[in-house]
Design a protein around this motif. Structure first.
Motif, mmCIF file in Angstrom:
data_model
loop_
_atom_site.group_PDB
_atom_site.id
_atom_site.type_symbol
_atom_site.label_atom_id
_atom_site.label_comp_id
_atom_site.label_asym_id
_atom_site.label_seq_id
_atom_site.Cartn_x
_atom_site.Cartn_y
_atom_site.Cartn_z
ATOM 1 N N ASP A 200 0.828 -1.208 0.000
ATOM 2 C CA ASP A 200 0.000 0.000 0.000
ATOM 3 C C ASP A 200 0.858 1.253 0.000
ATOM 4 O O ASP A 200 0.536 2.244 -0.652
ATOM 5 C CB ASP A 200 -0.933 0.015 1.218
ATOM 6 C CG ASP A 200 -2.012 -1.053 1.130
ATOM 7 O OD1 ASP A 200 -2.311 -1.508 0.003
ATOM 8 O OD2 ASP A 200 -2.551 -1.422 2.181
ATOM 9 N N ASP A 201 1.979 1.231 0.734
ATOM 10 C CA ASP A 201 2.878 2.380 0.766
ATOM 11 C C ASP A 201 3.489 2.624 -0.608
ATOM 12 O O ASP A 201 3.580 3.761 -1.059
ATOM 13 C CB ASP A 201 3.999 2.156 1.786
ATOM 14 C CG ASP A 201 3.480 2.025 3.204
ATOM 15 O OD1 ASP A 201 2.480 2.703 3.532
ATOM 16 O OD2 ASP A 201 4.059 1.247 3.980
ATOM 17 N N LEU A 202 3.930 1.575 -1.254
ATOM 18 C CA LEU A 202 4.544 1.712 -2.572
ATOM 19 C C LEU A 202 3.534 2.183 -3.608
ATOM 20 O O LEU A 202 3.852 2.996 -4.485
ATOM 21 C CB LEU A 202 5.184 0.386 -3.001
ATOM 22 C CG LEU A 202 6.337 -0.089 -2.104
ATOM 23 C CD1 LEU A 202 6.812 -1.462 -2.539
ATOM 24 C CD2 LEU A 202 7.471 0.912 -2.118
ATOM 25 N N LEU A 203 2.295 1.695 -3.501
ATOM 26 C CA LEU A 203 1.245 2.133 -4.428
ATOM 27 C C LEU A 203 0.936 3.606 -4.221
ATOM 28 O O LEU A 203 0.780 4.358 -5.193
ATOM 29 C CB LEU A 203 -0.020 1.282 -4.213
ATOM 30 C CG LEU A 203 -1.176 1.546 -5.170
ATOM 31 C CD1 LEU A 203 -0.758 1.299 -6.610
ATOM 32 C CD2 LEU A 203 -2.356 0.657 -4.817
ATOM 33 N N ALA A 204 0.877 4.064 -2.970
ATOM 34 C CA ALA A 204 0.615 5.473 -2.688
ATOM 35 C C ALA A 204 1.735 6.349 -3.242
ATOM 36 O O ALA A 204 1.476 7.419 -3.805
ATOM 37 C CB ALA A 204 0.458 5.694 -1.192
ATOM 38 N N LEU A 205 2.974 5.893 -3.113
ATOM 39 C CA LEU A 205 4.108 6.640 -3.655
ATOM 40 C C LEU A 205 4.033 6.720 -5.176
ATOM 41 O O LEU A 205 4.227 7.789 -5.764
ATOM 42 C CB LEU A 205 5.419 5.990 -3.212
ATOM 43 C CG LEU A 205 6.698 6.646 -3.705
ATOM 44 C CD1 LEU A 205 6.782 8.081 -3.228
ATOM 45 C CD2 LEU A 205 7.899 5.854 -3.242
ATOM 46 N N ALA A 206 3.730 5.607 -5.824
ATOM 47 C CA ALA A 206 3.618 5.591 -7.285
ATOM 48 C C ALA A 206 2.499 6.521 -7.754
ATOM 49 O O ALA A 206 2.661 7.259 -8.724
ATOM 50 C CB ALA A 206 3.370 4.169 -7.776
ATOM 51 N N ASN A 207 1.365 6.518 -7.048
ATOM 52 C CA ASN A 207 0.251 7.404 -7.416
ATOM 53 C C ASN A 207 0.636 8.870 -7.251
ATOM 54 O O ASN A 207 0.269 9.709 -8.078
ATOM 55 C CB ASN A 207 -0.987 7.082 -6.581
ATOM 56 C CG ASN A 207 -1.625 5.778 -7.005
ATOM 57 O OD1 ASN A 207 -1.433 5.306 -8.129
ATOM 58 N ND2 ASN A 207 -2.369 5.171 -6.103
ATOM 59 N N ALA A 208 1.369 9.195 -6.202
ATOM 60 C CA ALA A 208 1.789 10.584 -5.982
ATOM 61 C C ALA A 208 2.730 11.041 -7.087
ATOM 62 O O ALA A 208 2.634 12.174 -7.570
ATOM 63 C CB ALA A 208 2.451 10.709 -4.619
ATOM 64 N N VAL A 209 3.643 10.161 -7.522
ATOM 65 C CA VAL A 209 4.569 10.511 -8.598
ATOM 66 C C VAL A 209 3.806 10.707 -9.904
ATOM 67 O O VAL A 209 4.042 11.674 -10.643
ATOM 68 C CB VAL A 209 5.662 9.422 -8.748
ATOM 69 C CG1 VAL A 209 6.474 9.628 -10.016
ATOM 70 C CG2 VAL A 209 6.553 9.414 -7.519
#
Length: 113
Positions: free
Chosen positions: A60-69
């Motif tokens: 979930d953390d990695l997905l949130a980071l990818a979405n922010a980028v």
């Protein structure tokens, strides 16, 4: 390292594992402050079991980071400023040169004669 939550109705401070999301009236503490926590007289401290090692980033953390980028990359570039309109400058940009003597962060301006 730990999250501190107060339960005022029960005069209790609860110190537990680091919260995964922000909540009002919760405070994240480093290891030193979590270990030396004291509470007002008459209060009780509940220390919940702490994990031996901090949890690493999950999917979930990695997905949130990818979405922010992706979101940041999809924003249009800033338009050119209109003449006379104030513009934002980076915090580290030096101020525009002005007439006068400069001392540290202060500037002495001569009075026009």
């Amino acid at each position: 390292m730990a999250t501190l939550t107060y339960v005022y109705a029960d005069s209790t401070a609860v110190l537990g594992p680091l919260a995964t999301y922000a909540e009002p009236h919760c405070y994240d503490l480093c290891e030193q402050h979590a270990d030396s926590l004291t509470v007002p007289r008459g209060w009780e401290v509940m220390r919940l079991a702490m994990p031996a090692t901090p949890a690493g980033p999950g999917p979930d953390d990695l997905l949130a980071l990818a979405n922010a980028v992706r979101e940041a990359a999809s924003r249009p570039a800033a338009a050119e400023p209109v003449k006379g309109q104030r513009t934002l400058h980076p915090a580290l940009e030096a101020p525009a040169p002005a007439e006068g003597t400069r001392r540290g962060h202060l500037r002495v301006l001569r009075e026009p004669s």
